[in-house]
Design a protein around this motif. Structure first.
Motif, PDB file in Angstrom:
ATOM      1  N   VAL A   1       0.830  -1.219   0.055  1.00 34.58           N
ATOM      2  CA  VAL A   1       0.082  -0.165  -0.032  1.00 34.58           C
ATOM      3  C   VAL A   1       0.954   1.115  -0.041  1.00 34.58           C
ATOM      4  O   VAL A   1       0.299   2.380  -0.471  1.00 34.58           O
ATOM      5  N   GLY A   2       2.055   1.091   0.465  1.00 35.21           N
ATOM      6  CA  GLY A   2       2.754   2.293   0.604  1.00 35.21           C
ATOM      7  C   GLY A   2       4.351   2.047   0.594  1.00 35.21           C
ATOM      8  O   GLY A   2       4.826   0.772   0.838  1.00 35.21           O
TER       9      GLY A   2
ATOM     10  N   ARG B   1       0.750   7.598   2.312  1.00 36.16           N
ATOM     11  CA  ARG B   1       0.884   5.942   2.364  1.00 36.16           C
ATOM     12  C   ARG B   1       1.990   5.622   2.860  1.00 36.16           C
ATOM     13  O   ARG B   1       2.482   4.801   3.357  1.00 36.16           O
TER      14      ARG B   1
END
Length: 399
Positions: free
Chosen positions: A189-190, A360
Motif C-alpha cells: 500500500v505504500g 501512504r
C-alpha cells in the motif's frame, strides 16, 4: 580498485546536494511507485552525489563520516521521494556494517569496484545451521529493499540456538548476490517504489568471517575497529530509519503548505484557507512534532558520537535511551502528517494528488520494526525503574 584517496565533501555539501534533488525526486516519485523500484538513473545520481560513501570505510574509498551526515541527507531526500530515500537509507547503512566485519569481506566486496551496494533482510525468516568453518543458510528472507541495485549481495539475519533451545546469538551474514534468487512479491500500500522483494536462499554455505553478531556490543566484539564503527550498529540503522521517515513527514508539510496557500474554501468556513484557524493550528502543531522528532534523532546520535569519536563504546544507559526514544519517531510523525492530511478534505484523496502517496509511504515506514513504540515504552520505563533488560536484545546485552 582505485587506491587514490577520495576527496571528501563537507556535511554542508552533501546535505545541499540532497536538498537540491527534492524537486527532481518529486517529479519522479509517481513513476517510481508504478515501477515498484527506484530507477537506476536515480540510484546513479545518488552514487554520483556520494551518499553511499558517507559511512563507508576510508580503506575502500569511503568518507567514514559522522552518522548524522547520512541522517540529515535522508531527511532531505525523504521530502522528495520517500521510496528513493528509503533505498539510500538501506543501501547507505550497509557500508557501515561492512566496517564491522573481517577486512577480507571489504576486500572481496569492493576490491575491484568500491561502488557495489548491499541490501538486507534482518528478520530471522530463514534458518541457520552451524557447520565446520561457518554456517549454512536456508529459507526465504522478506523485504530486501533496493535488492535490484545490490550487486554486492545482501546481509540476512538469523538466530542461533543451543541444544537446550536457548538463544545463543543473533547474527547477520553477508551473502553474495549469486547465491540467492530475488522473488518479486512486493505489492504493498505504500513505499511501493522501494522494491523490497524476497530473497530465496537454498543451502548456501557462509564462511564464519562473513558474519557478525547483530546484538553483541562489547570491547571484544569491537576491538580494533575505527572510531566510527564503535557506534552500535543497530542504533545507526534505527536512527537512519527514523531520519528518513521524519523526512517523509517534512515532505508532507511542504506539500500541504503548497496546497493550502492558494486554496479557497467553498463550504463551511468560506474564504482563504490560509485564514482558517484550524488549518493554521494543525499545521503549527504538526511542524512542532516533526521538528521535535528530527531534533531528538540528531541529538541522540550526537550524544553517542561523543563516545565513539574518542574510541569508546556508548554506555548501556545511553544506548537504551537512544534506541528507545528514537523508536517513537514513526508514530509521532505519522500523527503529525495525518493531522494535516485530514485538513485537505476530499482533495487530498485523489490519486493525482501527491499528498495521498506521501501519506501512504509514511504509514508503511511507521510500521517498520524499528518504530515499535508500543513494546519499547514498557521496556524503557521498566529499565528506568530498575528492571533487568531481556537477554539477546538490541541494546547489546548478551544472550
Amino acid at each position: 580498485m582505485d587506491s587514490i584517496a577520495p576527496t571528501i565533501p563537507s556535511e554542508r555539501e552533501l546535505v545541499g546536494r540532497a536538498r537540491e534533488m527534492i524537486p527532481w525526486l518529486r517529479e519522479r516519485a509517481q513513476a517510481c511507485e508504478q515501477a515498484r523500484m527506484v530507477p537506476r538513473e536515480t540510484i546513479q545520481a545518488f552514487q554520483d552525489a556520494g551518499f553511499f560513501r558517507i559511512l563507508q570505510p576510508r580503506r575502500w574509498g569511503g568518507y567514514e563520516m559522522h552518522p548524522n551526515v547520512l541522517n540529515r541527507v535522508l531527511m532531505e531526500l525523504g521530502r522528495g521521494c520517500p521510496s528513493s530515500a528509503w533505498n539510500v537509507m538501506v543501501l547507505g547503512v550497509h557500508p557501515f556494517e561492512v566496517g564491522l566485519l573481517d577486512p577480507r569481506c571489504g576486500d572481496e566486496l569492493w576490491g575491484d569496484d568500491n561502488t557495489r551496494l548491499v541490501s538486507s533482510s534482518y528478520a530471522p525468516f530463514g534458518t541457520v545451521k552451524t557447520v565446520e568453518g561457518g554456517y549454512v543458510l536456508n529459507g526465504d528472507w522478506l523485504t530486501s529493499s533496493g535488492c535490484d541495485h545490490a550487486a554486492g549481495g545482501a546481509f540476512v539475519g538469523a538466530r542461533l540456538f543451543g541444544g537446550d533451545g536457548k538463544l545463543i546469538d543473533y547474527k547477520a551474514f553477508w551473502i553474495e548476490a549469486k547465491d540467492y534468487e530475488i522473488i518479486d512479491d512486493w505489492h504493498v500500500v505504500g513505499l511501493a517504489g522501494t522494491g523490497s522483494k524476497k530473497l530465496r536462499i537454498r543451502e548456501v554455505f557462509i564462511p564464519a568471517y562473513r558474519s557478525h553478531s547483530i546484538i553483541a556490543y562489547n570491547e571484544q566484539s569491537h576491538e580494533g575497529l575505527n572510531n566510527l564503527y564503535k557506534m552500535p550498529f543497530l542504533y545507526v540503522f534505527y536512527a537512519a530509519v527514523s531520519s528518513v521517515i521524519t523526512g517523509m513527514a517534512m515532505g508532507m508539510r511542504d506539500l500541504y503548505v503548497e496546497h493550502m496557500k492558494p486554496r479557497q474554501n467553498i463550504s463551511q468556513a468560506v474564504g482563504a484557507a490560509t485564514q482558517n484557524p484550524f488549518v493554521k493550528g494543525r499545521l503549527g502543531e504538526a511542524e512542532a512534532r516533526i521538528t521535535a522528532a528530527a531534533a531528538r534523532v540528531l541529538q541522540n546520535t550526537d550524544e553517542a558520537w561523543t563516545y565513539a569519536s574518542q574510541g569508546r563504546l556508548v554506555p548501556l544507559e545511553d544506548r537504551v535511551r537512544h534506541f528507545a526514544t528514537n523508536m517513537y519517531t514513526g508514530g509521532e510523525v505519522f500523527e503529525a502528517a495525518h493531522m494535516i492530511f485530514k485538513k485537505t478534505a476530499t482533495r487530498g484523496v485523489w490519486l493525482d494528488n501527491p499528498m495521498q502517496r506521501q501519506m501512504r509511504d509514511i504509514l508503511v515506514g511507521a510500521n517498520h520494526i524499528t518504530q515499535n513504540q508500543d513494546d519499547i515504552g514498557d521496556l524503557l520505563g521498566g529499565y528506568m525503574l530498575g528492571n533487568p533488560l531481556p537477554p539477546g536484545n538490541q541494546f547489546g546485552v548478551a544472550a
